[in-house]
Design an enzyme around this catalytic site. Structure first.
Site, PDB file in Angstrom:
ATOM      1  N   ASP A  12      19.122   3.416  27.902  1.00 31.47           N
ATOM      2  CA  ASP A  12      18.349   2.585  26.971  1.00 31.47           C
ATOM      3  C   ASP A  12      17.223   3.423  26.366  1.00 31.47           C
ATOM      4  O   ASP A  12      16.389   3.970  27.080  1.00 31.47           O
ATOM      5  CB  ASP A  12      17.771   1.386  27.737  1.00 31.47           C
ATOM      6  CG  ASP A  12      17.158   0.349  26.818  1.00 31.47           C
ATOM      7  OD1 ASP A  12      17.393  -0.856  27.045  1.00 31.47           O
ATOM      8  OD2 ASP A  12      16.417   0.719  25.886  1.00 31.47           O
TER       9      ASP A  12
ATOM     10  N   GLU B 191      21.285   0.703  23.386  1.00 27.18           N
ATOM     11  CA  GLU B 191      21.661   0.775  24.797  1.00 27.18           C
ATOM     12  C   GLU B 191      23.161   0.723  24.985  1.00 27.18           C
ATOM     13  O   GLU B 191      23.887   0.158  24.163  1.00 27.18           O
ATOM     14  CB  GLU B 191      20.976  -0.311  25.633  1.00 27.18           C
ATOM     15  CG  GLU B 191      21.389  -1.697  25.279  1.00 27.18           C
ATOM     16  CD  GLU B 191      20.649  -2.764  26.083  1.00 27.18           C
ATOM     17  OE1 GLU B 191      20.652  -2.710  27.323  1.00 27.18           O
ATOM     18  OE2 GLU B 191      20.080  -3.659  25.442  1.00 27.18           O
TER      19      GLU B 191
HETATM   20  P1  TTP Z   1      14.843  -2.816  23.470  1.00 28.65           P
HETATM   21  O1  TTP Z   1      15.628  -1.734  24.135  1.00 28.65           O
HETATM   22  O2  TTP Z   1      14.758  -4.127  24.154  1.00 28.65           O
HETATM   23  O3  TTP Z   1      13.340  -2.326  23.255  1.00 28.65           O
HETATM   24  P2  TTP Z   1      12.769  -0.895  22.896  1.00 28.65           P
HETATM   25  O4  TTP Z   1      13.828   0.141  22.857  1.00 28.65           O
HETATM   26  O5  TTP Z   1      11.969  -1.001  21.634  1.00 28.65           O
HETATM   27  O6  TTP Z   1      11.748  -0.614  24.067  1.00 28.65           O
HETATM   28  P3  TTP Z   1      12.101  -0.261  25.601  1.00 28.65           P
HETATM   29  O7  TTP Z   1      13.589  -0.230  25.725  1.00 28.65           O
HETATM   30  O8  TTP Z   1      11.472   1.082  25.835  1.00 28.65           O
HETATM   31  O9  TTP Z   1      11.466  -1.342  26.383  1.00 28.65           O
HETATM   32  O10 TTP Z   1      15.411  -3.068  22.024  1.00 28.65           O
HETATM   33  C1  TTP Z   1      15.918  -2.021  21.203  1.00 28.65           C
HETATM   34  C2  TTP Z   1      15.538  -2.235  19.757  1.00 28.65           C
HETATM   35  O11 TTP Z   1      16.038  -3.510  19.318  1.00 28.65           O
HETATM   36  C3  TTP Z   1      14.054  -2.258  19.516  1.00 28.65           C
HETATM   37  O12 TTP Z   1      13.507  -0.966  19.314  1.00 28.65           O
HETATM   38  C4  TTP Z   1      13.930  -3.153  18.314  1.00 28.65           C
HETATM   39  C5  TTP Z   1      15.109  -4.106  18.430  1.00 28.65           C
HETATM   40  N1  TTP Z   1      14.648  -5.417  18.940  1.00 28.65           N
HETATM   41  C6  TTP Z   1      14.304  -6.387  18.023  1.00 28.65           C
HETATM   42  O13 TTP Z   1      14.408  -6.166  16.808  1.00 28.65           O
HETATM   43  N2  TTP Z   1      13.848  -7.607  18.479  1.00 28.65           N
HETATM   44  C7  TTP Z   1      13.720  -7.888  19.819  1.00 28.65           C
HETATM   45  O14 TTP Z   1      13.289  -8.995  20.200  1.00 28.65           O
HETATM   46  C8  TTP Z   1      14.083  -6.873  20.764  1.00 28.65           C
HETATM   47  C9  TTP Z   1      13.956  -7.157  22.242  1.00 28.65           C
HETATM   48  C10 TTP Z   1      14.545  -5.662  20.279  1.00 28.65           C
HETATM   49 MG    MG Z   2      15.206   0.310  24.403  1.00 26.29          MG
END
Ligand code: TTP
Ligand code: MG
Length: 392
Positions: free
Chosen positions: A6, A102
């Site tokens: 991820d 991911e």
């Molecule tokens: P995530 O992997 O949940 O978040 P992240 O990569 O930004 O942070 P981390 O994994 O380090 O906690 O989500 C991946 C991408 O998906 C994120 O960069 C933006 C998008 N996303 C949204 O647009 N809305 C959301 O509610 C979430 C959870 C993610």
């Molecule tokens: Mg992420």
């Protein structure tokens, strides 16, 4: 072993990569300040102010007024996502992408090539860092559920390996707040019931947990507390599909926020379909409630979704007709029965695809401009909004 990979603060990290002067600063990617809409994600620097994904942008401005607010550049993130997925494909023949940033990798049988799980994971992290400039967190375990929790364990730039036989011990040491799949509502119930640790959960037993949390919830919590895979990341068999999903740190019950999130996923899936040269007539939604019940409504329409606007209106219709208004933990969007778009027979230069790309971009732009406003208007006047944004 199963790996879960991820990317860290994905959209925000890509922005910091492309604008190095933003490294080390709070970067918030999402809706424009002063307008409706939500935070897509933010850098770890912004997280220390309490900003998080799916939060209304107005709240993010209040918490972190010094933050740098940037719009979503989906196409750029998908380009990087493609590079990352390609690197993963070099390490394992079995990569299952579950969202833009991911994926699960089945590493079974790759030991001869890459060595121990630690060696393989370090190689993977190194390859991603040197070829994309970004960091990723990796979890490795004998099942996907544990691998998923493990990847989030030491974020950012984390690596957590749970050796075979240690699954239950790993779960029993996990603070119960980090039990993946158990959101706010469930945590509240844990507190009411005086359940403070994972071993306490296991002790209640499957029947006891089912009586307290319903059949789906009980089975899930019991399997999780034993370190077994509760089966939420099972691969669907059958036709080709493409999907993305978001799990929320907090349950979401505001229809406007849910629809804003759905719109983000429409945008992601539209670009991915365009990039991969596929099309579909089948839209799937995945909804998981705070009590673990999961719905997978899907519908097949007579025409292909040639424009994001059409996919958006169909996806939204499906969401509106299946959601019962209760708090949601996970929302997903997918396209089923994918078909390749045949290149235009008359030309090898794919003018058709270029045209399609222009349409996707135009429609997405229109959605961003009008999409969320329409949601509210439809709610206020209390009738179904059947107009398709992005179409004249
Ligand atoms: P995530 O992997 O949940 O978040 P992240 O990569 O930004 O942070 P981390 O994994 O380090 O906690 O989500 C991946 C991408 O998906 C994120 O960069 C933006 C998008 N996303 C949204 O647009 N809305 C959301 O509610 C979430 C959870 C993610
Ligand atoms: Mg992420």
């Amino acid at each position: 072993m199963q790996f879960h990979v991820d990317m860290d603060a994905f959209y925000a990290s890509v922005e910091q990569l492309d604008h190095p002067e933003l490294k080390g600063t709070p970067v918030i990617v999402g809706a424009a300040p002063g307008r409706r809409g939500v935070v897509s994600t933010c850098s770890y620097e912004a997280r220390s102010f309490g900003v998080h994904s799916a939060m209304p942008i107005s709240e993010a401005v209040r918490l972190c007024p010094q933050g740098v607010f940037l719009p979503v550049r989906m196409e750029r993130y998908l380009e990087v996502s493609r590079e990352v997925m390609d690197i993963l494909g070099e390490l394992s023949p079995d990569v299952r992408q579950i969202s833009v940033d991911e994926a699960f990798l089945d590493m079974t049988g790759t030991e001869g090539l890459w060595g121990s799980p630690r060696d393989a994971a370090l190689r993977l992290k190194d390859a991603i860092r040197s070829r994309t400039g970004l960091t990723v967190s990796v979890g490795a375990a004998t099942n996907r559920y544990i691998a998923k929790i493990a990847s989030g364990f030491q974020k950012p730039d984390g690596l957590t390996i749970v050796p075979p036989g240690e699954e239950e011990a790993f779960m029993s040491r996990l603070p119960i707040e980090k039990l993946w799949g158990a959101g706010e509502k469930t945590q509240e119930r844990f507190r009411e019931l005086g359940i403070r640790t994972v071993p306490q959960l296991k002790q209640i037993g499957k029947a006891g947990l089912s009586a307290l949390f319903g059949n789906a919830g009980g089975a899930f919590l019991y399997a999780a507390s034993c370190g077994q895979d509760p089966g939420i990341f099972r691969t669907e068999a059958g036709s080709r599909s493409m999907s993305t999903e978001r799990t929320f740190g907090r349950d979401v019950s505001d229809p406007e926020i849910l629809e804003a999130l759905l719109l983000g996923m429409v945008r992601e899936i539209s670009y991915r379909a365009w990039r991969e040269g596929v099309r579909s007539r089948t839209v799937l939604i995945k909804l998981r409630y705070a009590d673990f019940r999961t719905l997978n409504p899907c519908r097949t329409f007579p025409a292909f979704f040639e424009e994001s606007g059409v996919l958006w209106s169909e996806a939204r219709r499906l969401l509106r007709s299946s959601w019962n208004g209760r708090p949601v933990r996970l929302l997903g969007l997918g396209l089923g029965n994918l078909e390749d778009v045949k290149p235009d027979a008359q030309s090898e230069l794919f003018p058709e695809r270029d045209d399609r790309r222009t349409r996707v971009e135009r429609a997405v732009f229109e959605l961003e401009r009008k999409g969320i406003g329409k949601v509210t208007r439809a709610r206020l006047i209390g009738k179904k909004d059947d107009q398709v944004p992005g179409r004249p």
